[in-house]
Design a protein around this motif. Structure first.
Motif, PDB file in Angstrom:
ATOM      1  N   GLU A  77       0.832  -1.208   0.000  1.00  0.00           N
ATOM      2  CA  GLU A  77       0.000   0.000   0.000  1.00  0.00           C
ATOM      3  C   GLU A  77       0.868   1.260   0.000  1.00  0.00           C
ATOM      4  OE1 GLU A  77      -2.470  -0.729   3.406  1.00  0.00           O
ATOM      5  OE2 GLU A  77      -3.972  -1.803   2.216  1.00  0.00           O
ATOM      6  N   LYS A  78       1.922   1.253   0.833  1.00  0.00           N
ATOM      7  CA  LYS A  78       2.823   2.405   0.897  1.00  0.00           C
ATOM      8  C   LYS A  78       3.529   2.597  -0.452  1.00  0.00           C
ATOM      9  CE  LYS A  78       6.578   4.354   3.604  1.00  0.00           C
ATOM     10  NZ  LYS A  78       7.505   4.171   4.706  1.00  0.00           N
TER      11      LYS A  78
ATOM     12  N   SER B 270       2.469   1.604  -3.391  1.00  0.00           N
ATOM     13  CA  SER B 270       1.521   1.982  -4.434  1.00  0.00           C
ATOM     14  C   SER B 270       1.119   3.452  -4.349  1.00  0.00           C
ATOM     15  CB  SER B 270       0.279   1.090  -4.392  1.00  0.00           C
ATOM     16  OG  SER B 270      -0.469   1.331  -3.225  1.00  0.00           O
ATOM     17  N   GLU B 271       1.233   4.041  -3.176  1.00  0.00           N
ATOM     18  CA  GLU B 271       0.951   5.479  -3.050  1.00  0.00           C
ATOM     19  C   GLU B 271       1.921   6.286  -3.908  1.00  0.00           C
ATOM     20  OE1 GLU B 271       1.069   6.458   1.105  1.00  0.00           O
ATOM     21  OE2 GLU B 271      -0.706   5.260   1.562  1.00  0.00           O
ATOM     22  N   GLU B 272       3.136   5.794  -4.051  1.00  0.00           N
ATOM     23  CA  GLU B 272       4.144   6.469  -4.860  1.00  0.00           C
ATOM     24  C   GLU B 272       3.789   6.416  -6.348  1.00  0.00           C
ATOM     25  OE1 GLU B 272       6.774   8.209  -3.596  1.00  0.00           O
ATOM     26  OE2 GLU B 272       5.831   7.780  -1.665  1.00  0.00           O
TER      27      GLU B 272
ATOM     28  N   LYS C 240       1.606   9.464  -7.418  1.00  0.00           N
ATOM     29  CA  LYS C 240       2.144  10.832  -7.330  1.00  0.00           C
ATOM     30  C   LYS C 240       2.626  11.270  -8.700  1.00  0.00           C
ATOM     31  CE  LYS C 240       3.550  10.729  -2.521  1.00  0.00           C
ATOM     32  NZ  LYS C 240       4.676  10.819  -1.594  1.00  0.00           N
TER      33      LYS C 240
END
Length: 92
Positions: A81-82, A84-86, A89
């Motif tokens: 999840e962390k 995939s947040e990138e 952006k």
């Protein structure tokens, strides 16, 4: 027509094919050979490029994936999840 009758008729038809017509015999041989091979190792699906994935290849990939997990080669859901947040952006 029963399977035995079909086999007999195929034999009769192949006997009528001229020996000089080797290209036709090669096509028939290729079809039969491919069919028999697929029965031994059926195609389960296809890669995105169209390459067939056979049962033996799938099982080998699954075994390797399980071995990787046992070696600790994986990421947790939280890590994914962390990461995939990138992806979302905007890049500059």
């Amino acid at each position: 027509m029963s399977a035995v009758e079909i086999r007999t008729e195929i034999d009769n038809l192949l006997d009528k094919v001229q020996d000089q017509d080797e290209s036709f015999l090669k096509v028939v041989y290729s079809m039969l050979s491919t069919y028999v091979q697929e029965q031994k190792d059926p195609i389960l699906g296809y890669e995105t490029d169209g390459t067939p994935v056979t049962a033996s290849a799938f099982l080998a990939q699954a075994d390797e994936a399980m071995a990787a997990v046992e070696r600790g080669e994986y990421i947790t859901l939280e890590q994914l999840e962390k990461e995939s947040e990138e992806w979302l952006k905007p890049t500059k």
